[in-house]
Design a protein around this motif. Sequence first.
Motif, PDB file in Angstrom:
ATOM      1  N   LYS A 148     -97.851 -31.764  38.234  1.00 28.94           N
ATOM      2  CA  LYS A 148     -96.480 -31.347  37.913  1.00 28.94           C
ATOM      3  C   LYS A 148     -95.489 -32.012  38.847  1.00 28.94           C
ATOM      4  CE  LYS A 148     -93.420 -27.339  37.696  1.00 28.94           C
ATOM      5  NZ  LYS A 148     -93.265 -25.879  37.939  1.00 28.94           N
ATOM      6  N   LYS A 149     -94.435 -32.546  38.282  1.00 25.72           N
ATOM      7  CA  LYS A 149     -93.397 -33.214  39.074  1.00 25.72           C
ATOM      8  C   LYS A 149     -92.372 -32.188  39.572  1.00 25.72           C
ATOM      9  CE  LYS A 149     -93.818 -37.637  36.699  1.00 25.72           C
ATOM     10  NZ  LYS A 149     -93.128 -38.684  35.898  1.00 25.72           N
ATOM     11  N   LEU A 150     -92.280 -32.089  40.875  1.00 23.24           N
ATOM     12  CA  LEU A 150     -91.339 -31.142  41.479  1.00 23.24           C
ATOM     13  C   LEU A 150     -89.923 -31.717  41.508  1.00 23.24           C
ATOM     14  CD1 LEU A 150     -93.415 -29.818  44.506  1.00 23.24           C
ATOM     15  CD2 LEU A 150     -92.764 -28.531  42.468  1.00 23.24           C
ATOM     16  N   THR A 151     -88.943 -30.833  41.545  1.00 22.79           N
ATOM     17  CA  THR A 151     -87.538 -31.231  41.669  1.00 22.79           C
ATOM     18  C   THR A 151     -86.941 -30.587  42.913  1.00 22.79           C
ATOM     19  OG1 THR A 151     -86.696 -29.343  40.417  1.00 22.79           O
ATOM     20  CG2 THR A 151     -87.316 -31.318  39.164  1.00 22.79           C
ATOM     21  N   TYR A 152     -85.821 -31.109  43.328  1.00 21.08           N
ATOM     22  CA  TYR A 152     -85.107 -30.553  44.487  1.00 21.08           C
ATOM     23  C   TYR A 152     -84.728 -29.095  44.213  1.00 21.08           C
ATOM     24  CZ  TYR A 152     -82.357 -31.390  48.778  1.00 21.08           C
ATOM     25  OH  TYR A 152     -81.872 -31.398  50.068  1.00 21.08           O
ATOM     26  N   LYS A 153     -84.353 -28.800  42.956  1.00 22.95           N
ATOM     27  CA  LYS A 153     -83.950 -27.447  42.590  1.00 22.95           C
ATOM     28  C   LYS A 153     -85.118 -26.473  42.758  1.00 22.95           C
ATOM     29  CE  LYS A 153     -81.538 -24.846  38.984  1.00 22.95           C
ATOM     30  NZ  LYS A 153     -80.848 -24.937  37.666  1.00 22.95           N
ATOM     31  N   GLU A 154     -86.327 -26.907  42.400  1.00 28.49           N
ATOM     32  CA  GLU A 154     -87.491 -26.046  42.549  1.00 28.49           C
ATOM     33  C   GLU A 154     -87.832 -25.797  44.011  1.00 28.49           C
ATOM     34  OE1 GLU A 154     -89.909 -28.482  40.021  1.00 28.49           O
ATOM     35  OE2 GLU A 154     -90.181 -26.835  38.607  1.00 28.49           O
TER      36      GLU A 154
ATOM     37  N   ASP B 109     -79.928 -26.443  44.777  1.00 31.22           N
ATOM     38  CA  ASP B 109     -79.334 -26.661  43.463  1.00 31.22           C
ATOM     39  C   ASP B 109     -78.116 -27.567  43.611  1.00 31.22           C
ATOM     40  OD1 ASP B 109     -78.253 -26.573  40.949  1.00 31.22           O
ATOM     41  OD2 ASP B 109     -78.283 -24.384  40.763  1.00 31.22           O
TER      42      ASP B 109
END
Length: 346
Positions: free
Chosen positions: A4-10, A14
């Motif tokens: 799974k590719k993580l994001t900064y928001k996760e 935000d």
Amino acid sequence: MDNKKLTYKEAGVDVEAGYESVKLMKQYVKKTFTDGVVSDIGNFGGLFSIDKDAYDEPILVSGTDGVGTKLKIAFMMDKHDTIGEDCVAMCVNDILCQGAKPLFFLDYIATGKLEPEKASSIVKGISNGCIKAGAALIGGETAEMPGFYNDGEYDVAGFAVGIVDKNNIIDGSSIEEEDVLIGLPSSGLHSNGFSLVRKVLFDIKKYKVNEHIEELGKTLGEELLTPTRIYVDPVYDIIRKFNVKGISHITGGGFNENIPRMLPNELTAKINTKVIEVPPIFQLIKKEGNIDIDEMYSTFNMGIGLVMAIGKDQAYNVVEYLNKKGQKSYVIGEIVKEEGAIVLCH
């Protein structure tokens, strides 16, 4: 293996909330812009042009401060539109002590989770403070730091830069025996001593922020969140018309720490506390905490937020001038040669 590719928001940051915060803040920032501003919000640095023709030898004066645990009251009240004014006041009042006229201000807001409306409300207060101080809000930083602050909490700090002609720097060096000390009233607690305030009123006496206190004429929370008074207008006016030898901003450490900061080593400030009009909030804290009077004066401003040292030949003219302009002031003491940096006469 989890791909799974993580994001900064996760991870808790935000960036979209950051963009929304800046959008909401702009309306308040723009209100503070003065003629010297040559940059817009969003640049990497704030630019400000100095009017060189207005000064023979311009000296920049800088100051930085925060609001301290007064922020806890803002969290308790969920009211955030005044705390920014405190931040500005703490900085501009400090540089005013050297005779500096505020030019511009920068803020730093750090929080665990960025809430655009709350951040905008904080900046609204900063904007109001800047307008009162005549300073332009030319930059700032809003940092979202997940896991670092408790939910709903934040910290605020500020940085002010002012200007004074080298020949007009106020450093207290000319203060001499028999000079007069003039006090300007505070608006209340300002932004100091709140660790003791919270210990007494909330931890020990179990007051509630929304509790109406008869002697205050308002709720406790409303009293505690009263913004720190900004002294730029009346004091800078006096600086231009009279010989002000020293200025002390009564912040952390109260009278005992701050008044001696403007005095030459061999001189002492003798304060007649009997003439000081102490606001009810200080009476309440003293009574409920059973606090010694000397401890009160070494912690709080006790109703005097700023003190000026003036030659006795001009002092009463200064008081008369300020009072005629609706700026209450009165003589609270004099400069003497005695042991100790300050003598309080109760």
